[in-house]
Design a protein around this motif. Structure first.
Motif, PDB file in Angstrom:
ATOM      1  N   ARG A   1      -4.984  27.374   4.477  1.00 51.88           N
ATOM      2  CA  ARG A   1      -4.278  27.266   5.764  1.00 51.88           C
ATOM      3  C   ARG A   1      -4.786  26.023   6.483  1.00 51.88           C
ATOM      4  O   ARG A   1      -6.003  25.807   6.601  1.00 51.88           O
ATOM      5  CB  ARG A   1      -4.507  28.497   6.631  1.00 51.88           C
ATOM      6  CG  ARG A   1      -3.870  28.360   8.037  1.00 51.88           C
ATOM      7  CD  ARG A   1      -4.136  29.590   8.889  1.00 51.88           C
ATOM      8  NE  ARG A   1      -3.395  30.725   8.384  1.00 51.88           N
ATOM      9  CZ  ARG A   1      -3.824  31.987   8.441  1.00 51.88           C
ATOM     10  NH1 ARG A   1      -5.022  32.253   8.945  1.00 51.88           N
ATOM     11  NH2 ARG A   1      -3.083  32.971   7.980  1.00 51.88           N
ATOM     12  N   LEU A   2      -3.856  25.202   6.948  1.00 48.68           N
ATOM     13  CA  LEU A   2      -4.176  24.011   7.719  1.00 48.68           C
ATOM     14  C   LEU A   2      -3.663  24.192   9.140  1.00 48.68           C
ATOM     15  O   LEU A   2      -2.487  24.510   9.341  1.00 48.68           O
ATOM     16  CB  LEU A   2      -3.519  22.767   7.101  1.00 48.68           C
ATOM     17  CG  LEU A   2      -3.828  22.477   5.632  1.00 48.68           C
ATOM     18  CD1 LEU A   2      -3.023  21.280   5.159  1.00 48.68           C
ATOM     19  CD2 LEU A   2      -5.316  22.251   5.423  1.00 48.68           C
ATOM     20  N   GLU A   3      -4.534  24.005  10.105  1.00 51.43           N
ATOM     21  CA  GLU A   3      -4.141  24.057  11.516  1.00 51.43           C
ATOM     22  C   GLU A   3      -4.288  22.655  12.085  1.00 51.43           C
ATOM     23  O   GLU A   3      -5.394  22.125  12.190  1.00 51.43           O
ATOM     24  CB  GLU A   3      -4.999  25.052  12.277  1.00 51.43           C
ATOM     25  CG  GLU A   3      -4.818  26.495  11.779  1.00 51.43           C
ATOM     26  CD  GLU A   3      -5.637  27.490  12.562  1.00 51.43           C
ATOM     27  OE1 GLU A   3      -5.648  27.398  13.807  1.00 51.43           O
ATOM     28  OE2 GLU A   3      -6.265  28.361  11.927  1.00 51.43           O
ATOM     29  N   ILE A   4      -3.126  22.061  12.429  1.00 52.13           N
ATOM     30  CA  ILE A   4      -3.081  20.660  12.827  1.00 52.13           C
ATOM     31  C   ILE A   4      -2.729  20.584  14.307  1.00 52.13           C
ATOM     32  O   ILE A   4      -1.661  21.057  14.731  1.00 52.13           O
ATOM     33  CB  ILE A   4      -2.034  19.882  12.004  1.00 52.13           C
ATOM     34  CG1 ILE A   4      -2.364  20.019  10.508  1.00 52.13           C
ATOM     35  CG2 ILE A   4      -1.983  18.434  12.408  1.00 52.13           C
ATOM     36  CD1 ILE A   4      -1.319  20.741   9.716  1.00 52.13           C
ATOM     37  N   ALA A   5      -3.612  20.006  15.085  1.00 48.08           N
ATOM     38  CA  ALA A   5      -3.409  19.917  16.527  1.00 48.08           C
ATOM     39  C   ALA A   5      -2.562  18.706  16.887  1.00 48.08           C
ATOM     40  O   ALA A   5      -2.692  17.633  16.291  1.00 48.08           O
ATOM     41  CB  ALA A   5      -4.754  19.849  17.236  1.00 48.08           C
ATOM     42  N   GLY A   6      -1.688  18.899  17.883  1.00 45.10           N
ATOM     43  CA  GLY A   6      -0.949  17.805  18.491  1.00 45.10           C
ATOM     44  C   GLY A   6      -1.180  17.807  19.993  1.00 45.10           C
ATOM     45  O   GLY A   6      -2.154  18.383  20.479  1.00 45.10           O
ATOM     46  N   GLN A   7      -0.267  17.177  20.719  1.00 47.69           N
ATOM     47  CA  GLN A   7      -0.338  17.181  22.189  1.00 47.69           C
ATOM     48  C   GLN A   7       1.070  17.350  22.711  1.00 47.69           C
ATOM     49  O   GLN A   7       1.942  16.520  22.457  1.00 47.69           O
ATOM     50  CB  GLN A   7      -0.972  15.889  22.713  1.00 47.69           C
ATOM     51  CG  GLN A   7      -1.109  15.840  24.225  1.00 47.69           C
ATOM     52  CD  GLN A   7      -1.919  14.655  24.678  1.00 47.69           C
ATOM     53  OE1 GLN A   7      -3.094  14.532  24.339  1.00 47.69           O
ATOM     54  NE2 GLN A   7      -1.294  13.764  25.432  1.00 47.69           N
ATOM     55  N   SER A   8       1.302  18.436  23.433  1.00 47.96           N
ATOM     56  CA  SER A   8       2.667  18.746  23.861  1.00 47.96           C
ATOM     57  C   SER A   8       3.080  17.936  25.082  1.00 47.96           C
ATOM     58  O   SER A   8       2.250  17.513  25.897  1.00 47.96           O
ATOM     59  CB  SER A   8       2.784  20.241  24.168  1.00 47.96           C
ATOM     60  OG  SER A   8       1.922  20.596  25.226  1.00 47.96           O
ATOM     61  N   THR A   9       4.381  17.741  25.174  1.00 43.85           N
ATOM     62  CA  THR A   9       5.000  17.117  26.337  1.00 43.85           C
ATOM     63  C   THR A   9       6.495  17.412  26.255  1.00 43.85           C
ATOM     64  O   THR A   9       6.978  17.962  25.259  1.00 43.85           O
ATOM     65  CB  THR A   9       4.740  15.598  26.357  1.00 43.85           C
ATOM     66  OG1 THR A   9       5.250  15.052  27.579  1.00 43.85           O
ATOM     67  CG2 THR A   9       5.425  14.895  25.190  1.00 43.85           C
TER      68      THR A   9
ATOM     69  N   ALA B   1      12.735  23.789  21.462  1.00 41.16           N
ATOM     70  CA  ALA B   1      13.375  22.609  20.876  1.00 41.16           C
ATOM     71  C   ALA B   1      13.093  21.335  21.657  1.00 41.16           C
ATOM     72  O   ALA B   1      13.007  20.242  21.072  1.00 41.16           O
ATOM     73  CB  ALA B   1      14.885  22.834  20.776  1.00 41.16           C
ATOM     74  N   SER B   2      12.940  21.432  22.964  1.00 39.43           N
ATOM     75  CA  SER B   2      12.752  20.204  23.758  1.00 39.43           C
ATOM     76  C   SER B   2      11.294  19.985  24.140  1.00 39.43           C
ATOM     77  O   SER B   2      11.007  19.277  25.110  1.00 39.43           O
ATOM     78  CB  SER B   2      13.621  20.259  25.017  1.00 39.43           C
ATOM     79  OG  SER B   2      13.242  21.352  25.842  1.00 39.43           O
ATOM     80  N   THR B   3      10.396  20.583  23.371  1.00 35.15           N
ATOM     81  CA  THR B   3       8.964  20.372  23.582  1.00 35.15           C
ATOM     82  C   THR B   3       8.354  19.735  22.338  1.00 35.15           C
ATOM     83  O   THR B   3       8.631  20.173  21.214  1.00 35.15           O
ATOM     84  CB  THR B   3       8.236  21.704  23.872  1.00 35.15           C
ATOM     85  OG1 THR B   3       8.754  22.272  25.079  1.00 35.15           O
ATOM     86  CG2 THR B   3       6.739  21.492  24.015  1.00 35.15           C
ATOM     87  N   VAL B   4       7.555  18.717  22.524  1.00 30.92           N
ATOM     88  CA  VAL B   4       6.810  18.142  21.409  1.00 30.92           C
ATOM     89  C   VAL B   4       5.755  19.168  20.992  1.00 30.92           C
ATOM     90  O   VAL B   4       4.931  19.579  21.822  1.00 30.92           O
ATOM     91  CB  VAL B   4       6.149  16.811  21.811  1.00 30.92           C
ATOM     92  CG1 VAL B   4       5.189  16.332  20.725  1.00 30.92           C
ATOM     93  CG2 VAL B   4       7.211  15.758  22.092  1.00 30.92           C
ATOM     94  N   PRO B   5       5.752  19.602  19.735  1.00 29.58           N
ATOM     95  CA  PRO B   5       4.850  20.687  19.326  1.00 29.58           C
ATOM     96  C   PRO B   5       3.393  20.248  19.291  1.00 29.58           C
ATOM     97  O   PRO B   5       3.066  19.154  18.812  1.00 29.58           O
ATOM     98  CB  PRO B   5       5.349  21.066  17.934  1.00 29.58           C
ATOM     99  CG  PRO B   5       6.035  19.846  17.418  1.00 29.58           C
ATOM    100  CD  PRO B   5       6.640  19.184  18.624  1.00 29.58           C
TER     101      PRO B   5
END
Length: 425
Positions: free
Chosen positions: A215-223, A280-284
Motif C-alpha cells: 500500500r502506498l499513501e501519497i500526500a498532496g496539497q488540496s485547493t 471533482a472540483s478539489t485538487v486531491p
C-alpha cells in the motif's frame, strides 16, 4: 520403461477402482457449498470434508481455530478476509508415528463476481458437459479435493492396506494468506512428504515465487480546482511513481530462477487499486494505491520489502514535493513467501513415475509465479510439490472449469503415490 512407470497387478486393480462418477458427485456437493473466504461457507466445507474422511475410514481431527490467538504466533501468514474463527480438518488412514504422504487441498474459494456472467446466475451449481466440469472452485481447487477423495475411495474399494499412514489435510484461508495450513502445521500434523492438489496444468510445480500486497499513501496539497496551480495533485505524484515501479519489476526479473525462466514475467508487480480524491472540483491531497509485488524464489520477505522500499525512496528523492513528503509504504494482507521442493528429493521422480503409470504423459517440473501453501509446508521441513487437475488460467474466472479426464488422472496418480510411498501392510 522402468518399473516405476509400470503399475503392478495390485496397482492396476486400484486404478480400475477409480470411480469418475463418484468424483463428480463429490465435486458437485463441494461446489454447492459457497465457501468464500471469511464466510460461514468455509466452516460448512470443512465439516463436509470431515464427514467424508470419516466415511472413508480415516481418523479425523476436526477442530476450531481461534484466529486471533493464531495471529499472535510468529510466522502468521496474515489474512485479508475478516474472520475470528476457522476450522481445521485432518484425516489419517493407517497406523504409524508419521504419515509417509500428505495429500493437501484448500476448501475456500474466491467470490464469484458479477452473477450475470454465470449460467443461470448460479456459480455454485456444477455443470457437466462435453468432458468439462464447471463452476466456482472446480479448478481452484475443489477439483483437486474431489480427486483426493476419489483416490482414497479407490484404495478402500480395492481393499488396500498401507504399511505407513496416508494423511489428508483440508485447509481454509489459502486464498488470502494460508492461515489454515499454518494452523494445521502448528497443531502438530506432519508428514514425510506432501502433494498439494492445486491446478498444475499438466506439469509438476516444484517451486513457487511469493507475493506481497503493498500500500502506498501519497500526500498532496488540496485547493479549489479553479486554482489547481496552488495545490499539489496526489494523482500526479502517483503517476510519478509508476515508472519507478515498472523499472523495479524489470530489474527483479532480469535473472530469474531456472524453474520460472519460461514465464514472460516470473515475478510480476502490478497496481490493482487506486483511490484518489473525494470531490471533482478539489485538487486531491491523498492518493492510495495498492498492488501485488512478486517475491523471488529463495528471497526472504525482509529482503523483498527492503528493495521495494528503497525503490520508492529513490523515486521520492527525485521529486521536490515527495522529497519533503515521502510516500508511506505498508504491507497489508497475506504474506506469501517463496518455496520449493529440495533439489534431488525423491518425491519429484516418484510423482513423475506415478503420473505415467496412471496413464498420463511424463510431466515436466516447473516453477509458478503465484504463492500457495507449498511454502508453508516446505518451511516446516516437509518436502512439497504441486500436482493437480485444472489450468491456473481458469482459476478465479467466470468460466472456471476442470477437464473430467484430469480429475480422473489426478485421482489415479494420488492412489499410486499413496501405495508407493506408504507401502503395503
Amino acid at each position: 520403461m522402468n518399473s516405476g512407470q509400470t503399475p503392478s497387478d495390485l496397482e492396476r486393480r486400484v486404478l480400475d477402482a477409480v470411480d469418475t462418477d463418484g468424483i463428480l458427485d463429490d465435486l458437485r456437493e463441494l461446489v454447492a457449498i459457497p465457501s468464500v473466504g471469511g464466510t460461514s461457507g468455509e466452516h460448512d466445507a470443512q465439516q463436509w470434508c470431515a464427514d467424508r474422511l470419516a466415511a472413508l475410514g480415516h481418523r479425523v481431527d476436526h477442530w476450531r481455530i481461534d484466529v486471533r490467538e493464531l495471529a499472535e504466533q510468529d510466522g502468521f501468514p496474515g489474512q485479508e478476509a475478516d474472520r475470528d474463527i476457522a476450522y481445521g480438518c485432518v484425516g489419517v488412514r493407517g497406523d504409524g508415528p508419521e504419515p509417509a504422504l500428505v495429500l493437501c487441498g484448500h476448501s475456500d474459494v474466491v467470490p464469484p463476481g458479477d452473477l450475470d456472467r454465470w449460467p443461470d446466475r448460479d456459480p455454485y451449481a456444477l455443470r457437466v458437459q462435453d468432458g468439462i466440469a464447471a463452476g466456482r472452485g472446480t479448478c481452484d481447487m475443489k477439483g483437486g479435493l474431489a480427486a483426493i477423495f476419489g483416490a482414497l475411495q479407490a484404495l478402500r474399494t480395492a481393499g488396500v492396506e498401507l504399511a505407513r499412514p496416508v494423511a489428508v489435510h483440508t485447509v481454509v484461508g489459502e486464498e488470502d494468506g494460508g492461515l489454515g495450513a499454518f494452523a494445521t502445521l502448528r497443531r502438530g500434523h506432519r508428514g514425510a512428504a506432501c502433494v498439494l492438489a492445486e491446478p498444475s496444468s499438466g506439469t509438476i510445480v516444484a517451486a513457487n515465487g511469493g507475493s506481497l500486497t503493498f500500500r502506498l499513501e501519497i500526500a498532496g496539497q488540496s485547493t479549489h480546482g479553479s486554482t489547481r496551480y496552488r495545490g499539489v495533485n496526489a494523482l500526479d505524484k502517483l503517476a510519478h511513481l509508476l515508472p519507478a515501479l515498472r523499472e523495479l519489476e524489470s530489474r527483479r526479473n532480469a535473472d530469474p530462477d531456472p524453474l520460472v525462466a519460461h514465464l514472460e514475467v516470473p515475478y510480476p508487480l502490478s497496481v490493482g487499486m487506486a483511490r484518489v480524491g473525494d470531490w471533482a472540483s478539489t485538487v486531491p491531497d491523498l492518493a492510495i494505491a495498492e498492488g501485488r509485488y512478486g517475491v523471488r524464489i529463495g528471497e526472504s520477505i525482509e529482503d523483498a520489502k527492503a528493495e521495494f522500499t528503497a525503490a520508492i525512496a529513490e523515486a521520492c528523492a527525485a521529486d521536490p514535493w515527495l522529497a519533503e513528503h515521502p510516500v508511506q509504504v505498508s504491507w497489508p494482507g497475506g504474506i506469501f513467501a517463496s518455496g520449493r521442493l529440495p533439489e534431488g528429493h525423491r518425491l519429484l521422480p516418484d510423482t513423475e513415475d506415478a503420473v505415467v503409470a496412471a496413464g498420463g504423459p511424463r510431466p515436466v517440473a516447473l516453477g509458478a509465479p503465484y504463492g500457495t501453501d507449498l511454502r508453508l509446508y516446505a518451511g516446516a521441513g516437509i518436502p512439497t510439490l504441486q500436482y493437480g487437475p485444472g489450468d491456473i488460467r481458469y482459476a478465479h474466472a467466470h468460466d472456471e472449469h476442470v477437464p473430467i479426464a484430469e480429475l480422473e488422472q489426478a485421482a489415479r496418480t494420488y492412489a499410486l503415490l499413496a501405495i508407493r510411498r506408504c507401502g503395503l501392510a
